[in-house]
Design an enzyme around this catalytic site. Structure first.
Site, PDB file in Angstrom:
ATOM      1  N   THR A 149       0.836  -1.205   0.000  1.00  0.00           N
ATOM      2  CA  THR A 149       0.000   0.000   0.000  1.00  0.00           C
ATOM      3  C   THR A 149       0.867   1.250   0.000  1.00  0.00           C
ATOM      4  O   THR A 149       0.623   2.197  -0.770  1.00  0.00           O
ATOM      5  CB  THR A 149      -0.916   0.010   1.232  1.00  0.00           C
ATOM      6  OG1 THR A 149      -1.679  -1.187   1.267  1.00  0.00           O
ATOM      7  CG2 THR A 149      -1.853   1.207   1.201  1.00  0.00           C
ATOM      8  N   THR A 150       1.913   1.261   0.840  1.00  0.00           N
ATOM      9  CA  THR A 150       2.793   2.421   0.921  1.00  0.00           C
ATOM     10  C   THR A 150       3.579   2.606  -0.366  1.00  0.00           C
ATOM     11  O   THR A 150       4.021   3.714  -0.679  1.00  0.00           O
ATOM     12  CB  THR A 150       3.771   2.265   2.112  1.00  0.00           C
ATOM     13  OG1 THR A 150       3.023   1.870   3.263  1.00  0.00           O
ATOM     14  CG2 THR A 150       4.497   3.549   2.415  1.00  0.00           C
ATOM     15  N   TYR A 174     -13.150  -3.274  -2.234  1.00  0.00           N
ATOM     16  CA  TYR A 174     -14.270  -2.657  -2.957  1.00  0.00           C
ATOM     17  C   TYR A 174     -15.455  -3.588  -3.178  1.00  0.00           C
ATOM     18  O   TYR A 174     -16.591  -3.212  -2.908  1.00  0.00           O
ATOM     19  CB  TYR A 174     -13.828  -2.069  -4.317  1.00  0.00           C
ATOM     20  CG  TYR A 174     -14.954  -1.336  -5.027  1.00  0.00           C
ATOM     21  CD1 TYR A 174     -15.355  -0.081  -4.582  1.00  0.00           C
ATOM     22  CD2 TYR A 174     -15.631  -1.918  -6.084  1.00  0.00           C
ATOM     23  CE1 TYR A 174     -16.410   0.579  -5.202  1.00  0.00           C
ATOM     24  CE2 TYR A 174     -16.672  -1.275  -6.704  1.00  0.00           C
ATOM     25  CZ  TYR A 174     -17.059  -0.023  -6.264  1.00  0.00           C
ATOM     26  OH  TYR A 174     -18.109   0.627  -6.866  1.00  0.00           O
ATOM     27  N   TYR A 216      -3.157 -10.347   4.079  1.00  0.00           N
ATOM     28  CA  TYR A 216      -3.012  -8.954   4.518  1.00  0.00           C
ATOM     29  C   TYR A 216      -4.404  -8.429   4.839  1.00  0.00           C
ATOM     30  O   TYR A 216      -5.207  -8.191   3.939  1.00  0.00           O
ATOM     31  CB  TYR A 216      -2.332  -8.152   3.409  1.00  0.00           C
ATOM     32  CG  TYR A 216      -2.150  -6.676   3.639  1.00  0.00           C
ATOM     33  CD1 TYR A 216      -2.352  -6.063   4.874  1.00  0.00           C
ATOM     34  CD2 TYR A 216      -1.748  -5.861   2.583  1.00  0.00           C
ATOM     35  CE1 TYR A 216      -2.171  -4.707   5.050  1.00  0.00           C
ATOM     36  CE2 TYR A 216      -1.554  -4.500   2.750  1.00  0.00           C
ATOM     37  CZ  TYR A 216      -1.772  -3.927   3.983  1.00  0.00           C
ATOM     38  OH  TYR A 216      -1.592  -2.579   4.147  1.00  0.00           O
ATOM     39  N   ARG A 272      -8.760   0.026   4.968  1.00  0.00           N
ATOM     40  CA  ARG A 272      -8.511   0.349   3.561  1.00  0.00           C
ATOM     41  C   ARG A 272      -9.460  -0.407   2.624  1.00  0.00           C
ATOM     42  O   ARG A 272      -9.901   0.133   1.619  1.00  0.00           O
ATOM     43  CB  ARG A 272      -7.076  -0.038   3.181  1.00  0.00           C
ATOM     44  CG  ARG A 272      -5.997   0.860   3.742  1.00  0.00           C
ATOM     45  CD  ARG A 272      -5.669   1.967   2.756  1.00  0.00           C
ATOM     46  NE  ARG A 272      -4.486   2.705   3.156  1.00  0.00           N
ATOM     47  CZ  ARG A 272      -3.942   3.672   2.444  1.00  0.00           C
ATOM     48  NH1 ARG A 272      -4.461   4.021   1.273  1.00  0.00           N
ATOM     49  NH2 ARG A 272      -2.880   4.324   2.874  1.00  0.00           N
ATOM     50  N   LYS A 289      -0.387 -10.500   7.800  1.00  0.00           N
ATOM     51  CA  LYS A 289      -0.135  -9.136   8.252  1.00  0.00           C
ATOM     52  C   LYS A 289      -1.459  -8.598   8.788  1.00  0.00           C
ATOM     53  O   LYS A 289      -2.401  -8.371   8.037  1.00  0.00           O
ATOM     54  CB  LYS A 289       0.378  -8.263   7.105  1.00  0.00           C
ATOM     55  CG  LYS A 289       0.543  -6.784   7.468  1.00  0.00           C
ATOM     56  CD  LYS A 289       0.927  -5.957   6.247  1.00  0.00           C
ATOM     57  CE  LYS A 289       0.986  -4.476   6.595  1.00  0.00           C
ATOM     58  NZ  LYS A 289       1.297  -3.629   5.402  1.00  0.00           N
ATOM     59  N   ILE A 331       5.362  -4.940   9.706  1.00  0.00           N
ATOM     60  CA  ILE A 331       5.510  -4.335   8.380  1.00  0.00           C
ATOM     61  C   ILE A 331       5.125  -2.872   8.526  1.00  0.00           C
ATOM     62  O   ILE A 331       3.979  -2.543   8.826  1.00  0.00           O
ATOM     63  CB  ILE A 331       4.666  -5.066   7.333  1.00  0.00           C
ATOM     64  CG1 ILE A 331       5.191  -6.499   7.163  1.00  0.00           C
ATOM     65  CG2 ILE A 331       4.699  -4.326   6.007  1.00  0.00           C
ATOM     66  CD1 ILE A 331       4.438  -7.346   6.164  1.00  0.00           C
TER      67      ILE A 331
END
Length: 301
Positions: A54-55, A117, A143, A148, A171, A213
């Site tokens: 994501t980052t 989504y 994850y 998000r 994660k 992470i």
């Protein structure tokens, strides 16, 4: 029962950086800066690198760029530390394609964000991850980041997936130790549990988590590495002392949606150019002082 994937579980430990993808002002990926960041992270003691999480703006890169950046990571790291490739997507076929390309490139593990989504039910999540695991023989990490994705992988679903040999880790970015602690107890040695929340990661290690992470590790890799190394060795006093010296970064680096603040911070530190992709934009001017002061307080400026 031991499996061919047990070895990677021993390497998914400590401070792992979800590295930004440096970009030039026009938005092109800046591979020279990326190489410099990779080298700096390894020199500072970061234990694993996450490519295109994501980052790393996974949601703003094309599929081709996504695979190209992962391939560059692996070629530049040259086995110095494990490379975890972000290959999740909100449709299963795309995730399989990205995961296969990461496997072919030599990634050590694939990081698979919950499909966002479309809000699948738990059975859809199970079948999604099962299909990827069966399609690509790479170690895989779930994850869970409901803030998000607007979908939450339930513990019962994680436990089902833990029976699949190459699903080796999760994660947990819920930020709730009350979620992570029972997960650790239920999974035992079947799956490595990692934090994806800088503020609560040290506490999760106290319950048996194996690492973190991190966003903060982008700007403070040595402090994060030292803190989590100490924690995993049982030296909680040292870990907490180091952690407390930078804990304000965990808050301030989320003053706007990540990676906006951390990219600004790295730019301020002279590490990257001023590049980010729409719909993300550069940090709003009213937040500049907050990040500047956070960096000064952490002795990074």
């Amino acid at each position: 029962m031991s499996t061919a994937y047990d070895e990677i579980k021993t390497r998914l430990r400590g401070s792992m950086v979800a590295l930004v993808t440096p970009m030039q002002p026009d938005g092109a990926v800046d591979y020279k800066r990326l190489a410099d960041l990779i080298d700096w992270q390894i020199e500072q003691g970061t234990h694993c690198l996450v490519a295109v999480g994501t980052t790393g703006e996974s949601a703003t890169l094309s599929m081709q760029e996504h695979s190209d950046v992962i391939r560059f990571f692996i070629q530049h790291v040259k086995g110095r530390v494990p490379v975890i490739a972000g290959t999740g997507a909100n449709n299963t076929l795309e995730a399989i394609k990205l995961t296969q390309e990461a496997y072919d490139a030599g990634a050590d593990c694939a990081l698979l964000v919950a499909p966002y989504y479309n809000k699948p039910p738990q059975e859809g999540l199970y079948q999604h991850y099962k299909a990827i695991a069966e399609a690509v023989a790479i170690p895989q990490m779930l994850y869970n980041v409901p803030g998000r994705t607007v979908v939450d992988i339930a513990q019962a679903t994680v436990e089902r997936l833990a029976d699949i040999d190459n699903i080796v880790a999760i994660k947990d970015a819920t930020g709730a130790v009350s979620r992570g602690e029972p997960l650790i107890k239920a999974l035992g040695d079947r799956m490595v549990v990692l934090s994806g929340d800088d503020g609560t990661a040290l506490e999760l290690i106290g319950f048996g988590g194996q690492g973190n992470i991190s966003v903060t590790a982008n700007v403070a890799p040595k402090a994060m590495s030292d803190a989590f190394s100490a924690a995993l060795q049982g030296d909680i006093v040292t870990a907490k002392r180091i952690h407390d010296s930078i804990k304000h970064l965990h808050r301030d680096l989320f003053i706007e949606s990540s990676p906006i603040p951390v990219k600004y911070a790295l730019h301020k530190m002279g590490m990257i150019d001023k590049g980010i992709r729409l719909p993300l934009v550069w940090l709003a001017p009213e937040h500049h002082d907050t990040i500047d002061n956070a960096l000064i307080k952490a002795n990074l400026l």
